[in-house]
Design a protein around this motif. Structure first.
Motif, PDB file in Angstrom:
ATOM      1  N   GLN A   1       0.709  -0.992  -0.044  1.00  0.00           N
ATOM      2  CA  GLN A   1       0.172  -0.210   0.240  1.00  0.00           C
ATOM      3  C   GLN A   1       0.834   1.119  -0.044  1.00  0.00           C
ATOM      4  O   GLN A   1       1.919   1.203   0.703  1.00  0.00           O
ATOM      5  CB  GLN A   1      -0.798  -0.023   1.267  1.00  0.00           C
ATOM      6  N   PRO A   2       0.632   2.746  -0.976  1.00  0.00           N
ATOM      7  CA  PRO A   2       1.714   3.856  -0.114  1.00  0.00           C
ATOM      8  C   PRO A   2       1.639   4.089   1.389  1.00  0.00           C
ATOM      9  O   PRO A   2       1.019   3.480   1.348  1.00  0.00           O
ATOM     10  CB  PRO A   2       0.304   4.684  -1.471  1.00  0.00           C
ATOM     11  N   TYR A   3       2.636   4.529   1.510  1.00  0.00           N
ATOM     12  CA  TYR A   3       3.059   4.456   2.939  1.00  0.00           C
ATOM     13  C   TYR A   3       2.666   5.809   3.058  1.00  0.00           C
ATOM     14  O   TYR A   3       3.517   7.059   2.449  1.00  0.00           O
ATOM     15  CB  TYR A   3       3.869   3.956   3.382  1.00  0.00           C
ATOM     16  N   SER A   4       1.966   5.898   4.072  1.00  0.00           N
ATOM     17  CA  SER A   4       1.500   7.812   4.742  1.00  0.00           C
ATOM     18  C   SER A   4       2.085   7.629   6.511  1.00  0.00           C
ATOM     19  O   SER A   4       2.248   7.471   6.991  1.00  0.00           O
ATOM     20  CB  SER A   4       0.094   7.446   4.856  1.00  0.00           C
ATOM     21  N   VAL A   5       2.942   9.370   5.907  1.00  0.00           N
ATOM     22  CA  VAL A   5       3.872   9.465   6.778  1.00  0.00           C
ATOM     23  C   VAL A   5       3.087  10.020   8.119  1.00  0.00           C
ATOM     24  O   VAL A   5       2.105  11.097   7.091  1.00  0.00           O
ATOM     25  CB  VAL A   5       4.918  10.893   5.799  1.00  0.00           C
ATOM     26  N   MET A   6       3.691  10.346   9.035  1.00  0.00           N
ATOM     27  CA  MET A   6       2.920  10.433  10.137  1.00  0.00           C
ATOM     28  C   MET A   6       3.186  12.215  10.023  1.00  0.00           C
ATOM     29  O   MET A   6       3.640  13.243   8.954  1.00  0.00           O
ATOM     30  CB  MET A   6       3.637  10.388  11.326  1.00  0.00           C
ATOM     31  N   GLY A   7       1.927  13.249  10.514  1.00  0.00           N
ATOM     32  CA  GLY A   7       1.939  14.323  11.055  1.00  0.00           C
ATOM     33  C   GLY A   7       3.484  14.328  11.642  1.00  0.00           C
ATOM     34  O   GLY A   7       3.787  14.120  12.740  1.00  0.00           O
ATOM     35  N   ASP A   8       3.505  16.217  11.612  1.00  0.00           N
ATOM     36  CA  ASP A   8       5.050  17.311  11.577  1.00  0.00           C
ATOM     37  C   ASP A   8       4.283  17.453  13.113  1.00  0.00           C
ATOM     38  O   ASP A   8       3.350  18.265  13.388  1.00  0.00           O
ATOM     39  CB  ASP A   8       5.400  18.194  11.032  1.00  0.00           C
ATOM     40  N   ARG A   9       5.167  16.956  13.839  1.00  0.00           N
ATOM     41  CA  ARG A   9       4.915  17.047  15.319  1.00  0.00           C
ATOM     42  C   ARG A   9       5.238  18.671  16.200  1.00  0.00           C
ATOM     43  O   ARG A   9       4.943  19.643  16.531  1.00  0.00           O
ATOM     44  CB  ARG A   9       5.410  16.280  16.654  1.00  0.00           C
ATOM     45  N   ILE A  10       6.604  19.247  15.428  1.00  0.00           N
ATOM     46  CA  ILE A  10       7.354  20.335  15.650  1.00  0.00           C
ATOM     47  C   ILE A  10       6.481  21.676  14.590  1.00  0.00           C
ATOM     48  O   ILE A  10       6.237  22.439  15.445  1.00  0.00           O
ATOM     49  CB  ILE A  10       8.278  19.984  14.948  1.00  0.00           C
ATOM     50  N   GLU A  11       5.804  21.345  13.598  1.00  0.00           N
ATOM     51  CA  GLU A  11       4.992  22.102  12.631  1.00  0.00           C
ATOM     52  C   GLU A  11       3.518  22.168  13.482  1.00  0.00           C
ATOM     53  O   GLU A  11       3.207  23.641  13.650  1.00  0.00           O
ATOM     54  CB  GLU A  11       4.433  21.770  11.363  1.00  0.00           C
ATOM     55  N   ALA A  12       3.015  22.127  14.162  1.00  0.00           N
ATOM     56  CA  ALA A  12       2.275  21.220  14.996  1.00  0.00           C
ATOM     57  C   ALA A  12       2.119  22.368  16.086  1.00  0.00           C
ATOM     58  O   ALA A  12       2.074  23.295  16.567  1.00  0.00           O
ATOM     59  CB  ALA A  12       1.623  20.374  15.318  1.00  0.00           C
ATOM     60  N   ALA A  13       3.277  22.020  16.944  1.00  0.00           N
ATOM     61  CA  ALA A  13       4.208  22.924  18.117  1.00  0.00           C
ATOM     62  C   ALA A  13       4.373  24.829  17.562  1.00  0.00           C
ATOM     63  O   ALA A  13       3.716  25.343  18.134  1.00  0.00           O
ATOM     64  CB  ALA A  13       4.781  22.470  18.798  1.00  0.00           C
ATOM     65  N   THR A  14       4.622  24.421  16.741  1.00  0.00           N
ATOM     66  CA  THR A  14       5.404  25.803  16.552  1.00  0.00           C
ATOM     67  C   THR A  14       3.492  26.826  16.291  1.00  0.00           C
ATOM     68  O   THR A  14       3.033  27.946  15.954  1.00  0.00           O
ATOM     69  CB  THR A  14       5.176  26.095  15.039  1.00  0.00           C
ATOM     70  N   TYR A  15       2.405  25.747  15.687  1.00  0.00           N
ATOM     71  CA  TYR A  15       1.354  27.002  15.390  1.00  0.00           C
ATOM     72  C   TYR A  15       0.610  26.605  16.643  1.00  0.00           C
ATOM     73  O   TYR A  15       0.031  27.368  17.006  1.00  0.00           O
ATOM     74  CB  TYR A  15       0.675  26.026  14.542  1.00  0.00           C
ATOM     75  N   MET A  16       0.488  26.053  17.650  1.00  0.00           N
ATOM     76  CA  MET A  16      -0.015  25.714  18.747  1.00  0.00           C
ATOM     77  C   MET A  16       0.621  27.330  19.676  1.00  0.00           C
ATOM     78  O   MET A  16      -0.386  27.936  20.234  1.00  0.00           O
ATOM     79  CB  MET A  16       0.608  24.991  19.807  1.00  0.00           C
ATOM     80  N   LEU A  17       1.725  27.553  19.595  1.00  0.00           N
ATOM     81  CA  LEU A  17       2.337  28.702  20.508  1.00  0.00           C
ATOM     82  C   LEU A  17       1.805  29.784  19.578  1.00  0.00           C
ATOM     83  O   LEU A  17       1.542  31.140  20.280  1.00  0.00           O
ATOM     84  CB  LEU A  17       4.241  28.270  20.078  1.00  0.00           C
ATOM     85  N   ALA A  18       1.733  29.414  18.541  1.00  0.00           N
ATOM     86  CA  ALA A  18       1.041  31.426  17.113  1.00  0.00           C
ATOM     87  C   ALA A  18      -0.427  31.017  17.941  1.00  0.00           C
ATOM     88  O   ALA A  18      -0.349  31.887  18.382  1.00  0.00           O
ATOM     89  CB  ALA A  18       0.951  30.665  15.882  1.00  0.00           C
ATOM     90  N   ALA A  19      -1.132  30.210  18.187  1.00  0.00           N
ATOM     91  CA  ALA A  19      -2.272  30.237  18.722  1.00  0.00           C
ATOM     92  C   ALA A  19      -2.172  31.434  20.792  1.00  0.00           C
ATOM     93  O   ALA A  19      -2.630  31.653  20.914  1.00  0.00           O
ATOM     94  CB  ALA A  19      -2.907  29.001  19.225  1.00  0.00           C
ATOM     95  N   MET A  20      -1.524  30.758  21.152  1.00  0.00           N
ATOM     96  CA  MET A  20      -0.774  31.341  22.179  1.00  0.00           C
ATOM     97  C   MET A  20      -0.542  32.755  22.742  1.00  0.00           C
ATOM     98  O   MET A  20      -1.049  33.106  22.931  1.00  0.00           O
ATOM     99  CB  MET A  20       0.263  30.282  23.400  1.00  0.00           C
ATOM    100  N   MET A  21       0.301  33.213  22.061  1.00  0.00           N
ATOM    101  CA  MET A  21       1.106  34.109  21.805  1.00  0.00           C
ATOM    102  C   MET A  21       0.022  35.190  20.831  1.00  0.00           C
ATOM    103  O   MET A  21       0.021  36.384  21.523  1.00  0.00           O
ATOM    104  CB  MET A  21       2.067  34.268  20.854  1.00  0.00           C
ATOM    105  N   THR A  22      -0.779  35.026  20.156  1.00  0.00           N
ATOM    106  CA  THR A  22      -2.002  36.088  20.082  1.00  0.00           C
ATOM    107  C   THR A  22      -2.743  36.189  20.313  1.00  0.00           C
ATOM    108  O   THR A  22      -3.476  36.126  20.576  1.00  0.00           O
ATOM    109  CB  THR A  22      -1.971  35.839  18.340  1.00  0.00           C
ATOM    110  N   ARG A  23      -2.833  35.402  22.006  1.00  0.00           N
ATOM    111  CA  ARG A  23      -4.584  35.093  22.409  1.00  0.00           C
ATOM    112  C   ARG A  23      -5.311  34.306  21.655  1.00  0.00           C
ATOM    113  O   ARG A  23      -6.440  35.069  21.531  1.00  0.00           O
ATOM    114  CB  ARG A  23      -4.632  36.323  23.192  1.00  0.00           C
ATOM    115  N   GLY A  24      -5.421  33.636  20.823  1.00  0.00           N
ATOM    116  CA  GLY A  24      -6.163  33.512  19.795  1.00  0.00           C
ATOM    117  C   GLY A  24      -7.000  31.591  20.430  1.00  0.00           C
ATOM    118  O   GLY A  24      -6.339  31.270  21.385  1.00  0.00           O
ATOM    119  N   SER A  25      -7.389  30.772  19.278  1.00  0.00           N
ATOM    120  CA  SER A  25      -7.901  29.768  19.159  1.00  0.00           C
ATOM    121  C   SER A  25      -7.570  29.201  17.802  1.00  0.00           C
ATOM    122  O   SER A  25      -8.005  29.325  16.462  1.00  0.00           O
ATOM    123  CB  SER A  25      -8.776  29.780  19.489  1.00  0.00           C
TER     124      SER A  25
END
Ligand code: UD1
Length: 432
Positions: free
Chosen positions: A232-256
């Protein structure tokens, strides 16, 4: 050359899809060298490092095809690894991307020969490959270092007991890729436990490899005579560092921000720290969560460590969050000896940070101010974008080719969340 210009002050809100993980995709693409045939890999992030890897494989005689129009954040890649004509990773490619050294293990396993340019120093430290060589030598390889190249040969790869001096990610991957085709059992003690190692093990297993213990510090690999491409085509896992960067963007901008495509189980350490700092996290399922923040950011000190500890690849971004926290904190870098190049750049934006060896002391300030700054490495460039999102006025981040190595479609993703951001030629005069 391009720059990214950000105007601070927008609250980020909405949903962002996280791309496949660069650090999983690179070894997986390289692992296709282990067997002839045609391989299909999906959820591969659209990044400069992926293009470099495909160029490297192409020069070795393994052509690839990328689906789509090249604009999507993730892509499907087909690699034909039937023939390897040239067992060499030349200087011009290794210089751009150190992970090229990962071809050593697969080439030695399949062809008995590999020639790879020495990675040399890099912006975040010396980064030797002695552990990679030590492990491969224990399996019967011999190496000669001359003219800036590592030249390895082996007539018969055999399983071995290998004790790594430190849990090196690349070293574990290189040894694991050689061991899957070795004669007998290889045990890697003090192996790296990063989720990307688990993803590589899953990919190798889909090709017929026998591996146990991935995600723990003892990996046991029972060599098989041959592999075949995954059915089967192999699907690469999601990027935890990219995810973490957007999580911190939410924190810094007091966003959601709601993130999808996230390996939620692999970021539990960061989630706890985000909560300690006052962020709210709502888990939806195994691949989606929402991060929001209102009110002051509580200072939280961190020390980088191998997985499951605080990732060194998140250190620069966390320091940026702490630079606007309500008080003082420290960030201690234990993995790399020279990973504070973002500090003087953050200082240009008004951050109050003093470094003392491997410890950065951060005194939170109420406001950052836009300025022109220089990206010095991949994660440092993400930290400057985060700072720009909250700085008063306009921030210009130069040398964004570093960012292109690891953040697929960052400008489009940030715009989708409401950021005022754009990518321009470095020479252009821009007012957002
Ligand atoms: C990988 C990641 C990188 C991340 C790092 C640490 C990829 C493509 N890159 O890099 O994003 O920052 O893990 O999580 O996956 N060391 C030696 N001798 C060796 C090998 C390593 O002394 O033979 C040292 C390095 O200098 C460094 C530490 O071990 O201080 C960790 O390096 P390592 O885990 O190998 O990092 P990389 O695989 O290069």
């Amino acid at each position: 050359m391009h720059k990214i210009v950000v105007k601070g002050g927008s609250r980020l809100e909405g949903t962002v899809h996280i791309s496949g993980a660069k650090n999983a995709a690179l070894p997986i693409l390289i692992a296709t060298l282990l067997t002839d045939g045609v391989h299909r890999i999906v959820n591969v992030p659209n990044l400069a490092d992926i293009s470099s890897t495909l160029s490297l494989l192409g020069r070795m005689g393994c052509p690839s095809l990328i689906s789509g129009d090249g604009q999507e954040a993730v892509q499907e890649i087909t690699i034909d690894a039937t023939n390897i004509a040239f067992c060499e990773a030349p200087y011009d490619l290794v210089r751009k991307m150190r992970a090229s050294v990962l071809v050593l293990g697969p080439l030695l396993a399949r062809k008995g020969y590999a020639k790879v340019s020495l990675p040399g120093g890099c912006a975040i430290g010396n980064r030797p490959v002695d552990q990679h060589l030590k492990g491969l030598e224990a399996m019967g390889c011999t190496f000669e270092i001359k003219g800036g190249y590592i030249e390895g040969t082996v007539s018969h790869l055999k399983g071995a007991e290998i004790h790594l001096d430190m849990p090196t990610v690349g070293g574990t991957e290189n040894i694991m890729m050689a061991a899957v085709l070795a004669d007998g059992i290889t045990t890697i003690h003090n192996a790296a436990r990063e989720p990307e190692i688990v993803d590589l093990a899953n990919f190798l297993r889909s090709m017929g490899a026998r591996i146990q213990g991935e995600g723990t510090s003892t990996l046991v690999i029972d060599g098989v005579p041959a592999l075949r491409p995954s059915r089967q085509p192999y699907s690469v896992m999601g990027d935890r560092i990219e995810a973490a960067t957007y999580m911190l963007a939410a924190m810094m901008t007091r966003g959601s921000i709601t993130l999808t495509g996230v390996p939620v189980a692999d970021i539990s350490f960061l989630c706890n720290i985000v909560k300690e700092a006052g962020g709210q996290i709502q888990m939806h399922n195994a691949s989606s969560l929402t991060v929001s923040h209102s009110g002051p950011i509580t200072p939280v000190s961190v020390v980088t460590a191998p997985h499951p500890g605080f990732a060194t690849d998140m250190q620069a971004q966390w320091m940026t969050v702490m630079s606007i926290a309500d008080g003082s904190s420290t960030v201690t870098e234990k993995i790399f000896e020279n990973r504070f190049m973002h500090v003087p750049e953050l200082a240009r934006l008004g951050a109050n940070i003093q470094t003392d060896g491997r410890v950065a002391h951060i005194q939170g300030v109420s406001t950052l101010h836009g300025a022109t700054v220089m990206a010095t490495d991949l994660r440092a460039s993400a930290s400057l974008i985060l700072a720009g999102l909250v700085a008063e006025g306009q921030t210009e981040v130069l040398r964004v080719y570093h960012l292109d190595r690891g953040y697929a479609n960052l400008v489009e993703k940030m715009k989708g969340l409401g950021a005022t951001i754009g990518r321009f030629a470095s020479s252009e005069t821009v007012t957002l």
